[in-house]
Design an enzyme around this catalytic site. Structure first.
Site, PDB file in Angstrom:
ATOM      1  N   HIS A 100       0.642  -1.176  -0.296  1.00  0.00           N
ATOM      2  CA  HIS A 100       0.013   0.262  -0.184  1.00  0.00           C
ATOM      3  C   HIS A 100       0.765   1.152  -0.200  1.00  0.00           C
ATOM      4  CE1 HIS A 100      -3.123   2.814   1.374  1.00  0.00           C
ATOM      5  NE2 HIS A 100      -2.314   2.920   1.634  1.00  0.00           N
ATOM      6  N   GLU A 101       1.616   1.701   0.695  1.00  0.00           N
ATOM      7  CA  GLU A 101       2.899   2.565   0.724  1.00  0.00           C
ATOM      8  C   GLU A 101       3.733   2.390  -0.224  1.00  0.00           C
ATOM      9  OE1 GLU A 101       2.275   4.492   2.861  1.00  0.00           O
ATOM     10  OE2 GLU A 101       0.365   3.473   4.717  1.00  0.00           O
ATOM     11  N   HIS A 104       1.408   4.806  -2.812  1.00  0.00           N
ATOM     12  CA  HIS A 104       2.057   6.485  -2.640  1.00  0.00           C
ATOM     13  C   HIS A 104       2.925   6.236  -3.981  1.00  0.00           C
ATOM     14  CE1 HIS A 104      -2.216   6.839  -0.204  1.00  0.00           C
ATOM     15  NE2 HIS A 104      -0.985   5.853   0.857  1.00  0.00           N
ATOM     16  N   HIS A 108       3.040   9.352  -7.127  1.00  0.00           N
ATOM     17  CA  HIS A 108       3.295   9.960  -6.518  1.00  0.00           C
ATOM     18  C   HIS A 108       4.372   9.964  -7.681  1.00  0.00           C
ATOM     19  CE1 HIS A 108       7.255  12.564  -4.581  1.00  0.00           C
ATOM     20  NE2 HIS A 108       6.405  13.545  -5.772  1.00  0.00           N
TER      21      HIS A 108
END
Length: 230
Positions: A100-101, A104, A108
């Site tokens: 999940h991270e 991100h 980006h």
């Protein structure tokens, strides 16, 4: 945030109950699947590093930090911070949160618009959330319409931040499940548990958004009632 009780506080009760449920849900779901080992046998840190590499992202580091469920991606430092259980864990919960991270970081890297908007409004939203309530209640105390309006406008920035956060978080979770399955980190039988962990985490953002919206509605009602009493 609340200096005294008034009838508008009832607006917050459903949101507060949802927040309590969401926190309980994410904690119990994470703990459940923290005890279920992933078949790939990799740690959260290893999965994160491999996802970044396979996504062509070489300038994001993966680091460990203390705490429980303190995982986040810092776009300014380009660092992915994983809690100890996730960084060192071999469980479905660990690799799900790590992925999940990474979602991100991928957002980006590809210029995902909602993430760019959220990052841009972070400073204003932070100031708004800190100053809005004090300014509003000072306005109530001194019958200052300008401060009431300013408080509402500032808090609206915090609400906007929460609204933008929802698609960012759900998109990161969708990316996480897709890349884990596509790249063979999980098999079909493990998709459900990973989705359960990430879905429970996403519910906390829904609760935060509902709380912010209800609080904004409360401020608007209080401001209108204050003017009507004059």
């Amino acid at each position: 945030m609340f200096f005294y009780w008034d009838y508008t506080m009832v607006l917050l009760i459903p949101a507060m109950l949802l927040a309590i449920y969401a926190q309980t849900k994410v904690s119990t779901t994470f703990e459940k699947y923290l005890r279920v080992p992933a078949r790939c046998g990799m740690t959260g840190a290893e999965v994160a590093s491999e996802i970044l590499r396979r996504s062509g992202i070489y300038d994001v580091s993966v680091q460990v930090q203390g705490g429980r469920l303190t995982d986040y991606y810092d776009p300014r430092q380009k660092v992915l911070k994983l809690s100890t259980d996730v960084y060192n864990g071999h469980s479905l919960a660990a690799i799900g949160v790590a992925a999940h991270e990474c979602g991100h970081a991928i957002q980006h890297d590809v210029g995902y618009a909602p993430l760019a908007i959220r990052n841009a409004i972070v400073p204003a939203a932070g100031i708004g959330s800190q100053l809005a309530i004090p300014l509003f209640f000072i306005g109530l105390l001194f019958q200052a319409d300008f401060l009431l309006t300013l408080g509402i406008l500032l808090f609206s920035l915090a609400v906007l931040f929460q609204l933008v956060t929802l698609p960012v978080e759900y998109n990161a979770s969708n990316r996480a499940v897709a890349v884990l399955e596509r790249e063979g980190f999980i098999d079909r039988s493990e998709v459900g548990p990973v989705k359960a962990v990430l879905g429970a985490a996403a519910l906390t953002y829904v609760a935060a958004t509902l709380t912010a919206i209800m609080q904004l509605l409360r401020l608007i009602i209080l401001a209108g009632g204050n003017r009507d009493r004059r």
